[in-house]
Write an enzyme that holds these catalytic residues in place. Structure first.
Site, PDB file in Angstrom:
ATOM      1  N   THR A  25       2.870  -8.239  -2.747  1.00  0.00           N
ATOM      2  CA  THR A  25       2.038  -7.282  -2.027  1.00  0.00           C
ATOM      3  C   THR A  25       0.577  -7.661  -2.206  1.00  0.00           C
ATOM      4  O   THR A  25       0.097  -7.780  -3.328  1.00  0.00           O
ATOM      5  CB  THR A  25       2.304  -5.862  -2.581  1.00  0.00           C
ATOM      6  OG1 THR A  25       3.622  -5.498  -2.202  1.00  0.00           O
ATOM      7  CG2 THR A  25       1.310  -4.847  -2.058  1.00  0.00           C
ATOM      8  N   HIS A 172      14.720  -5.134  -0.266  1.00  0.00           N
ATOM      9  CA  HIS A 172      14.050  -4.909  -1.564  1.00  0.00           C
ATOM     10  C   HIS A 172      14.883  -3.917  -2.384  1.00  0.00           C
ATOM     11  O   HIS A 172      14.833  -2.714  -2.164  1.00  0.00           O
ATOM     12  CB  HIS A 172      12.655  -4.338  -1.305  1.00  0.00           C
ATOM     13  CG  HIS A 172      11.738  -4.388  -2.503  1.00  0.00           C
ATOM     14  ND1 HIS A 172      12.194  -4.482  -3.802  1.00  0.00           N
ATOM     15  CD2 HIS A 172      10.380  -4.365  -2.589  1.00  0.00           C
ATOM     16  CE1 HIS A 172      11.154  -4.504  -4.631  1.00  0.00           C
ATOM     17  NE2 HIS A 172      10.046  -4.444  -3.920  1.00  0.00           N
ATOM     18  N   ASN A 175      12.550  -3.120  -8.646  1.00  0.00           N
ATOM     19  CA  ASN A 175      11.260  -2.530  -9.028  1.00  0.00           C
ATOM     20  C   ASN A 175      11.136  -1.014  -8.865  1.00  0.00           C
ATOM     21  O   ASN A 175      10.040  -0.489  -8.696  1.00  0.00           O
ATOM     22  CB  ASN A 175      10.107  -3.216  -8.276  1.00  0.00           C
ATOM     23  CG  ASN A 175      10.049  -4.705  -8.565  1.00  0.00           C
ATOM     24  OD1 ASN A 175      10.744  -5.188  -9.457  1.00  0.00           O
ATOM     25  ND2 ASN A 175       9.234  -5.442  -7.835  1.00  0.00           N
ATOM     26  N   TYR A 177      12.166   1.034  -6.429  1.00  0.00           N
ATOM     27  CA  TYR A 177      12.030   1.627  -5.087  1.00  0.00           C
ATOM     28  C   TYR A 177      13.381   2.219  -4.643  1.00  0.00           C
ATOM     29  O   TYR A 177      14.304   2.334  -5.452  1.00  0.00           O
ATOM     30  CB  TYR A 177      11.469   0.576  -4.118  1.00  0.00           C
ATOM     31  CG  TYR A 177      10.056   0.169  -4.517  1.00  0.00           C
ATOM     32  CD1 TYR A 177       9.005   1.083  -4.414  1.00  0.00           C
ATOM     33  CD2 TYR A 177       9.785  -1.078  -5.066  1.00  0.00           C
ATOM     34  CE1 TYR A 177       7.723   0.744  -4.820  1.00  0.00           C
ATOM     35  CE2 TYR A 177       8.498  -1.418  -5.475  1.00  0.00           C
ATOM     36  CZ  TYR A 177       7.471  -0.497  -5.352  1.00  0.00           C
ATOM     37  OH  TYR A 177       6.198  -0.826  -5.769  1.00  0.00           O
ATOM     38  N   ASN A 228      17.031  -6.163 -15.447  1.00  0.00           N
ATOM     39  CA  ASN A 228      16.899  -5.994 -16.907  1.00  0.00           C
ATOM     40  C   ASN A 228      15.527  -5.486 -17.348  1.00  0.00           C
ATOM     41  O   ASN A 228      15.151  -5.662 -18.484  1.00  0.00           O
ATOM     42  CB  ASN A 228      17.266  -7.309 -17.630  1.00  0.00           C
ATOM     43  CG  ASN A 228      16.196  -8.374 -17.470  1.00  0.00           C
ATOM     44  OD1 ASN A 228      15.451  -8.374 -16.495  1.00  0.00           O
ATOM     45  ND2 ASN A 228      16.110  -9.273 -18.430  1.00  0.00           N
TER      46      ASN A 228
HETATM   47  C1  FMN Z   1       0.161  -8.939  -6.928  1.00  0.00           C
HETATM   48  C2  FMN Z   1       1.645  -8.736  -7.028  1.00  0.00           C
HETATM   49  C3  FMN Z   1       2.323  -8.164  -5.967  1.00  0.00           C
HETATM   50  C4  FMN Z   1       3.713  -8.017  -6.019  1.00  0.00           C
HETATM   51  N1  FMN Z   1       4.369  -7.513  -4.933  1.00  0.00           N
HETATM   52  C5  FMN Z   1       5.723  -7.484  -4.915  1.00  0.00           C
HETATM   53  C6  FMN Z   1       6.416  -7.085  -3.731  1.00  0.00           C
HETATM   54  O1  FMN Z   1       5.823  -6.802  -2.682  1.00  0.00           O
HETATM   55  N2  FMN Z   1       7.774  -7.056  -3.782  1.00  0.00           N
HETATM   56  C7  FMN Z   1       8.472  -7.383  -4.919  1.00  0.00           C
HETATM   57  O2  FMN Z   1       9.711  -7.347  -4.913  1.00  0.00           O
HETATM   58  N3  FMN Z   1       7.836  -7.781  -6.048  1.00  0.00           N
HETATM   59  C8  FMN Z   1       6.490  -7.859  -6.051  1.00  0.00           C
HETATM   60  N4  FMN Z   1       5.835  -8.330  -7.167  1.00  0.00           N
HETATM   61  C9  FMN Z   1       6.606  -8.918  -8.272  1.00  0.00           C
HETATM   62  C10 FMN Z   1       6.692 -10.448  -8.077  1.00  0.00           C
HETATM   63  O3  FMN Z   1       7.480 -10.774  -6.944  1.00  0.00           O
HETATM   64  C11 FMN Z   1       7.312 -11.146  -9.307  1.00  0.00           C
HETATM   65  O4  FMN Z   1       8.585 -10.590  -9.538  1.00  0.00           O
HETATM   66  C12 FMN Z   1       6.446 -11.004 -10.557  1.00  0.00           C
HETATM   67  O5  FMN Z   1       5.098 -11.332 -10.287  1.00  0.00           O
HETATM   68  C13 FMN Z   1       6.972 -11.900 -11.681  1.00  0.00           C
HETATM   69  O6  FMN Z   1       7.025 -13.243 -11.248  1.00  0.00           O
HETATM   70  P1  FMN Z   1       5.860 -14.301 -11.684  1.00  0.00           P
HETATM   71  O7  FMN Z   1       5.878 -14.336 -13.194  1.00  0.00           O
HETATM   72  O8  FMN Z   1       6.298 -15.612 -11.079  1.00  0.00           O
HETATM   73  O9  FMN Z   1       4.584 -13.783 -11.161  1.00  0.00           O
HETATM   74  C14 FMN Z   1       4.432  -8.432  -7.169  1.00  0.00           C
HETATM   75  C15 FMN Z   1       3.738  -8.975  -8.256  1.00  0.00           C
HETATM   76  C16 FMN Z   1       2.359  -9.137  -8.189  1.00  0.00           C
HETATM   77  C17 FMN Z   1       1.653  -9.771  -9.361  1.00  0.00           C
END
Ligand code: FMN
Length: 362
Positions: A25, A172, A175, A177, A228
């Site tokens: 997002t 989705h 998280n 939702y 988890n």
């Molecule tokens: C800025 C930001 C926006 C995110 N938006 C979403 C989203 O729209 N949908 C979702 O399922 N997860 C979202 N996440 C979670 C990420 O998809 C991901 O699971 C999380 O950042 C961990 O992965 P990483 O360590 O590679 O960043 C978001 C995370 C961040 C940091």
């Protein structure tokens, strides 16, 4: 053993490599939830990912509670998304739309009514609104006719995603939702067919997947979970039995791929992960599994070598490294991101992160 740079098929979607961009997002769409040229430029810069999973995208006004996030319920949004999908395809990339209903996490200022969830609960902490953070309000439990209507909204959004040029959709289910609010027992207190037993708590996700699969072809559908970790008030007392049963259901439904946000270290929100569920799911589910959370090049290679993951998705690294695939291939250092511009703002911190050669020249 597959490498990150081998091709991969997710149903009918052919990926050139196994490095996916996780949904992120970024809130650059504006109040009408219509995607724009700025977003097209951002996604095009990241098109060397084997697959881009779009930022979470509202299936309805009722289901979208994030300021300036995009939607997929009207034709202006379809036209806006077409700018994005055309730009990604021109660069040779693949992109799916992450379809989102936020359930109890929609503040009435944005959803225009009392939020809806599996049960009458109130999310912890604060909602983001255009006037700043406000406490969440109690959700009303979805009636069975609400459930039918919302499943219909997923179908409409999925059809619009295909009309907008997406290669497929990701539901989705992560998280905290709406799908997660039905799935996990800290948020679902229903005593009808949609609550109580694991079988019943799987029903909403199953119905959404089945209906969307019937509408656009199951070969274009995937789903994401965060099994988890505690997410926005949602967790489960028994993640392994729940997600093992879910793996069996996904197998029956022939869902071709899933993405698991399966943390191995505390999240930035402080959630301590429980044991990973992917080893148990792998035994019952023959579709493709993408694993996410906290990977860099070396740890992603090591995870692939274990043989559970078919691919790895990266979130934050893709924000600040548009050419992440090349950087991983070259074992080049990754640039850090600016957290202040993660969730809002303009072109800064969005389309101005340098590619490798540019970083060296700067
Ligand atoms: C800025 C930001 C926006 C995110 N938006 C979403 C989203 O729209 N949908 C979702 O399922 N997860 C979202 N996440 C979670 C990420 O998809 C991901 O699971 C999380 O950042 C961990 O992965 P990483 O360590 O590679 O960043 C978001 C995370 C961040 C940091």
């Amino acid at each position: 053993m597959a490498s990150l740079f081998d091709p991969l098929d997710l149903g009918s979607i052919e990926l050139a490599n196994r490095i996916a961009m996780a949904p992120l997002t970024r809130a650059r769409a504006g109040r009408d939830a219509v995607p724009n040229d700025l977003m097209a430029a951002y996604y095009a810069q990241r098109a060397s990912a084997g697959l881009i999973i779009s930022e979470a995208t509202g299936i309805s006004r009722e289901g979208l509670g994030w300021p300036n996030a995009p939607g997929l319920w009207n034709n202006a949004q379809v036209e806006g998304w077409r700018l994005v999908t055309n730009a990604v395809h021109r660069e040779g990339g693949r992109i799916v739309a992450q379809l989102w209903h936020m359930g109890r996490l929609v503040h009435p200022d944005l959803g225009l009514a009392q939020p809806i969830s599996s049960s009458a609960t109130t999310a912890p902490d604060f909602a983001h609104t255009y006037e700043g953070k406000k406490p969440y309000v109690e959700a009303r439990p979805a009636t069975t006719s609400d459930i039918r209507r919302i499943v219909g909204d997923y179908v409409c959004a999925a059809k619009k995603a295909i009309a907008a040029g997406f290669d497929g959709v990701q539901i989705h289910g992560a998280n905290g939702y709406l799908v997660d609010q039905f799935l996990r027992d800290s948020a679902n207190f229903r005593s009808d067919d949609y609550g109580g037993s694991i079988e019943n708590r799987l029903r909403f996700a199953s119905e959404v997947l089945e209906a969307v699969g019937d509408a656009i072809g199951m070969d274009r559908v995937g789903i994401r979970f965060s099994p988890n970790i505690y997410s926005q008030g949602v967790e489960d007392s028994g993640p392994i039995p729940l997600f093992t049963a879910l793996a069996g259901r996904l197998e029956e439904l022939k869902v071709p791929w899933i993405e698991l946000r399966e943390a191995h270290q505390p999240t930035s929100a402080g959630a301590i992960p429980t044991a990973p569920v992917s080893p148990a799911m792998r035994k019952l589910y023959s579709g493709k599994i993408l694993l996410n959370s906290d990977y860099d090049g070396p740890s992603a290679r090591a995870r692939m070598a274990e043989g559970i993951a078919d691919g790895i998705s990266f979130g934050r690294p893709f924000i600040s490294n548009p050419d992440l695939v090349s950087r991983i291939a070259l074992r080049a250092p990754l640039s850090p991101g600016d957290v202040a511009t993660f969730y809002s703002g303009d072109a800064r911190g969005y389309i101005d992160y340098p590619m490798l050669g540019e970083a060296a020249a700067a």
